[in-house]
Scaffold this active site. Structure first.
Site, PDB file in Angstrom:
ATOM      1  N   LYS A 146     -24.121 -15.508  11.298  1.00 62.85           N
ATOM      2  CA  LYS A 146     -23.995 -14.140  11.890  1.00 62.85           C
ATOM      3  C   LYS A 146     -25.117 -13.186  10.930  1.00 62.85           C
ATOM      4  CE  LYS A 146     -18.960 -14.583  12.749  1.00 62.85           C
ATOM      5  NZ  LYS A 146     -18.704 -14.419  14.092  1.00 62.85           N
ATOM      6  N   THR A 152     -17.099 -10.410  20.305  1.00 65.39           N
ATOM      7  CA  THR A 152     -16.222  -9.748  21.126  1.00 65.39           C
ATOM      8  C   THR A 152     -16.315  -8.394  20.403  1.00 65.39           C
ATOM      9  OG1 THR A 152     -14.380 -10.499  19.907  1.00 65.39           O
ATOM     10  CG2 THR A 152     -14.739 -11.038  22.379  1.00 65.39           C
ATOM     11  N   LYS A 169     -17.380  -8.345  11.081  1.00 67.69           N
ATOM     12  CA  LYS A 169     -17.175  -9.622  11.730  1.00 67.69           C
ATOM     13  C   LYS A 169     -16.988 -10.706  10.537  1.00 67.69           C
ATOM     14  CE  LYS A 169     -21.255  -9.231  13.612  1.00 67.69           C
ATOM     15  NZ  LYS A 169     -20.683  -9.731  15.200  1.00 67.69           N
ATOM     16  N   ARG A 170     -16.387 -12.056  10.821  1.00 67.31           N
ATOM     17  CA  ARG A 170     -16.414 -12.870   9.621  1.00 67.31           C
ATOM     18  C   ARG A 170     -17.748 -13.084   9.022  1.00 67.31           C
ATOM     19  NH1 ARG A 170     -11.534 -15.843   8.812  1.00 67.31           N
ATOM     20  NH2 ARG A 170     -12.802 -16.992   7.233  1.00 67.31           N
ATOM     21  N   LYS A 182     -16.494  -4.228  21.892  1.00 67.07           N
ATOM     22  CA  LYS A 182     -15.546  -3.075  21.415  1.00 67.07           C
ATOM     23  C   LYS A 182     -16.468  -1.926  20.789  1.00 67.07           C
ATOM     24  CE  LYS A 182     -12.613  -6.362  20.035  1.00 67.07           C
ATOM     25  NZ  LYS A 182     -12.234  -7.453  18.889  1.00 67.07           N
ATOM     26  N   HIS A 206     -15.204 -22.789  22.007  1.00 64.98           N
ATOM     27  CA  HIS A 206     -15.442 -21.274  21.155  1.00 64.98           C
ATOM     28  C   HIS A 206     -16.618 -21.596  20.375  1.00 64.98           C
ATOM     29  CE1 HIS A 206     -11.774 -19.073  22.642  1.00 64.98           C
ATOM     30  NE2 HIS A 206     -11.563 -20.231  22.661  1.00 64.98           N
TER      31      HIS A 206
END
Ligand code: 26V
Length: 817
Positions: free
Chosen positions: A557, A659, A551-552, A663, A359
């Site tokens: 990111k 993911t 998100k985290r 969504k 992952h």
């Protein structure tokens, strides 16, 4: 009986029964908590019936099953999901209304099961939903943490962590199964005994034991006959241990041991910078793997006796990342030491049974455990790892690259250095029959960059399974208004086969449908605006673009890229208050690992800047920034239906899949993103004109790094960028206290900007400008939003599961005849 048939009257009766007899609580009709619990218990009765029928069916069919081993499950709340999956939502709504309550209110009660950090844990939850929906026999295994992911609040703009107390009010869905408890061993040493035939047998003499008691949570398939189980282990002391001390009269000592054993499942580790060296985390991994394997073997023995050749026919075990790798070694130990099986035979069984999902490519996230810790906690397992390594290096590696010492060093399961480390990913790749990445690009990079030699050795082993999400939770349950519209316009059951949404493509240009679709988006935004006001006190207009990054919090990111763009917009508005732009609300949700300093500074900076921008009259409400506290599944379910824009802006090559991107797009948000992870496949599905792609590609990122990246170049040549970065050193956002936001600037300039934020800034800003223009053309935007929803069929987690089934697990469905 795929769809459960139950009348409103019957449900009312059952809910009342639980109010009266289970909860003994009928006095306070306003007690939502009690009504939530009674409704959940009533539904759980139906679920348990289906569960028993499923077990019987799977047993009598001798169904091959998959065992999903994961240290994390982000289940969220269960009531609404179970009602939808059973097909009894409407009946329950009517029943609950008769009792004086709104079902949607009750569905907001109860703990949000946060036994995970982020994407990996939620993926596990979506996969369990799909496995049950597709009638596959499957068991999820994990840990019944006393405290899940910490609860987040903000104090003076900074993140504060508090323990998550999800079990405080009980969980009506789970049941404890002391009859299925397992005992596992830890520590001690290995004795070597020469046998009569001259061979040497290793005998592990453990120092201590720990008991695992399972808690079962039912996993209800959507419109299917199947209810599978998520089995979570809780640590307790063994009876033998307790009673010894108890009979000595040493009750306090006995309790102390109890406390130590319970520590095993006390708390979920947040993704942190330094995981190596954390003994408890290592023990958690072994504890749940060893308990789960005993359980798997016991289940096999119950149905087929001790027949190891049949074991590989009946059992697949999927390792969710490297966290459960020790299960491989544990199965080897069981076969060798407890069943006296020969090495080659044991090894063949392991290879047939295990497969592994990678992952992440981030080097700091690839798990390693020190040989020293291994030897201390699991001495026998270390011996086995050494033997696996020896065989691998002397056979496979030596045959392919004879006498190549460098290659041996590179591929070895043991990393040499001042502290010798066991490389868990290498152990997985060597042992598993399949290794998969989670999006096309990610799997390609796993082959090319992470494990090229392993790929050369076993070209069939490394493969891809693109992630997916369950449309039940992430559309049907969380977005009832849009769901109803889809029911009206899509012929087949889209929640079962999401590809049916492609029927909407034909409607994307129809003004009437555009109007209906956008009216629902607006209603959802009104709801979200209320939630935002409640959580932050900030009033936002539903006419603004709702731009969402949830998100985290992590540098890769790039929440700080979003942050810099907000500063740029603010600067432009201050310079020209009449700037033509659609008002924008930037919505963040993110938890930072408690030990990740810069991530916490980014949260602080966003909150500080939000304070100033939100109260600045000069910009006439054109810009608002909100950071919603305590981002979790149940909050995501509220944000996603009201999002216009989905921020997926990781540095290309860093986000394995993502993911959240799926969504948000499924709910009609348009993505602004890099060519990274599943964004690439989303772009393929929706078409380049329905997504805003920006930034350097994986190849370009590599080239920039190879040349030697100089962030100062962008600082010095981009006047706007220079201005906003310099703001961070001033007291512009922190009156009287300069440098409070400097950490971000420092990391971007002197810290070398490892995630190329500055290199992508201009391209990101340009993409946002294009997005603003697109949004102001209402019909164009409606078309884009509709096509995003229409084209998400591929990202149904049912499709991911079907890929796993066909290429890795080889299961057959076990449906009702
Ligand atoms: C682990 C760590 C550990 C320590 C340092 C910081 C750090 C950063 C990232 C990770 C990743 C752990 C694995 C993980 O959660 N991966 C996520 O898996 C999702 C499901 O496949 C996928 O969508 C996300 O892109 C991926 O980040």
């Amino acid at each position: 009986m795929a769809l459960t048939k139950i009348t409103k009257a019957e449900l009312t009766k059952r809910i009342k029964h639980h109010l009266n007899f289970t909860l003994d609580d009928v006095t306070d009709n306003q007690n939502k908590e009690a009504y939530w619990k009674a409704t959940s218990l009533a539904i759980n009765d139906i679920v348990v019936e289906k569960l028993q029928a499923t077990k019987a069916r799977q047993q009598s069919a001798n169904a091959r099953s998959v065992n999903y081993l994961s240290l994390e499950y982000l289940m969220g709340r269960m009531l609404s999901n179970n009602l939808h999956n059973l097909g009894v939502y409407e009946a329950a709504e009517a029943a609950v209304r008769d009792l004086g309550h709104e079902l949607s209110d009750l569905c907001e009660q109860g703990a949000d099961l946060a036994l995970g950090n982020g994407g990996l844990g939620r993926l596990a939850a979506c996969f369990l939903d799909s496995l049950a929906t597709l009638d596959y026999a499957a068991t999820g295994y994990g840990i019944h943490y006393q405290h899940g992911l910490f609860k987040q609040s903000f104090k003076d703009c900074r993140q504060v962590e508090e323990p998550d107390m999800w079990r405080e009010f009980g969980n009506p869905w789970e049941v404890c199964r002391p009859d299925a408890a397992q005992t596992i061993a830890l520590y001690g040493h290995v004795k070597h005994e020469t046998q009569a035939d001259g061979t040497v047998k290793s005998i592990w003499e453990p120092k201590t034991h720990c008991k695992g008691v399972p808690w079962d949570i039912p996993i209800v398939g959507y419109n299917s006959a199947t209810v599978n189980v998520l089995r979570l282990w809780e640590g307790t002391a063994t009876e033998a241990f307790d009673w010894d001390h108890f009979s000595d009269g040493n009750y306090i000592h006995a309790l102390k041991d109890n406390v130590r054993a319970e520590t095993v499942s006390k708390v979920l580790y947040p993704k942190d910078e330094h995981e190596a060296g954390k003994e408890l985390r290592f023990i958690q991994q072994y504890f749940f793997c060893a308990c789960s394997l005993k359980d798997i073997i016991a289940r096999h023995e119950r149905s087929q006796g001790i027949d190891w050749s049949a074991f590989t026919d009946s059992t697949a075990i999927q390792l969710n990342d490297t966290h459960p790798t020790i299960a491989i070694v544990e199965l080897m130990r069981i076969l060798l030491d407890e069943y006296d099986m020969a090495w080659d035979e044991s090894w063949a069984i392991c290879q047939k049974v295990f497969s592994y999902t990678n992952h992440t490519l981030l080097p700091e996230a690839l798990e390693k455990w020190s040989v020293r810790l291994f030897e201390k906690v699991l001495p026998r397992h270390l011996e086995i790892v050494y033997r696996i390594n020896e065989d691998f290096l002397n056979n496979e590696v030596n045959e392919k690259w004879p006498h190549d010492f460098q290659m041996r060093r590179k591929l070895s399961l043991i990393e040499e250095g001042h502290e010798r480390m066991v490389r868990m990913a290498h152990l997985c790749v060597v042992s598993a029959h399949k290794v998969n990445g989670v999006a096309e690009i990610h799997s390609k990079l796993v082959k090319q960059d992470l494990f090229p030699e392993f790929d050369a050795l076993w070209p069939e082993k490394l493969t891809n399974v693109t992630n997916g999400i369950t449309p039940r939770r992430w559309l049907k349950a969380c977005n009832p208004k849009l769901s109803k519209l889809l029911d009206k316009h899509v012929n087949e059951d889209w929640a079962k086969d999401l590809n049916n949404l492609s029927q909407l493509v034909a409607l994307a240009d129809t003004p009437k449908f555009q109007k209906e679709f956008m009216a629902i988006k607006r209603e959802n935004k009104v709801e979200l605006a209320k939630e935002i006001e409640q959580l932050t006190g900030v009033v936002v207009s539903p006419d603004a673009i709702f731009d969402v990054q949830i998100k985290r919090l992590h540098e890769y990111k790039r929440q700080h890229l979003n942050f810099l763009h907000i500063l740029a917009l603010y600067s432009r508005l201050l310079e020209n208050p009449n700037l033509v732009m659609q008002p924008r609300v930037f919505i963040f949700g993110a938890k930072a690992a408690p030990g990740y300093h810069l991530a916490k500074e980014i949260i602080f900076a966003i909150n500080k800047v939000a304070e100033k921008i939100n109260s600045d009259q000069r910009i006439q409400g054109k810009l608002k920034v909100v950071f919603l506290p305590n981002y979790r599944i149940s909050l995501a379910e509220k944000i996603i239906p009201g999002a216009d824009v989905s921020e997926q802006i990781s540095t290309a090559g860093k986000e394995a899949s993502g993911t959240g991107n799926m969504k948000l797009a499924l709910n009609g948000a348009v993505t602004i993103g890099t060519l990274d992870g599943a964004n690439i496949e989303i772009a393929e599905e929706v078409g380049n004109e329905n997504i805003f792609i920006f930034g350097n590609t994986v190849e370009e990122v590599k080239a920039i790094k190879a040349q030697g990246y100089n962030p100062y170049h962008f600082y010095e040549t981009n006047a706007e960028l220079k201005k906003i970065l310099d703001w961070l050193d001033s007291d512009f956002f922190t009156p009287g206290q300069p440098y409070q936001l400097s950490a971000i600037k420092h990391s971007l300039l002197d810290g070398g900007d490892p995630y190329l934020v500055l290199a992508d800034f201009q391209s990101y800003s340009d993409a946002h400008q294009a997005l603003d223009i697109a949004y102001r053309d209402q019909s164009r935007w409606a078309r884009m939003a509709i096509l995003n929803t229409a084209c998400m069929g591929k990202f149904n987690s049912d499709r991911s599961i079907q890929d796993y089934v066909e290429n890795i697990w080889h299961l057959a469905p076990c449906a009702e005849k």
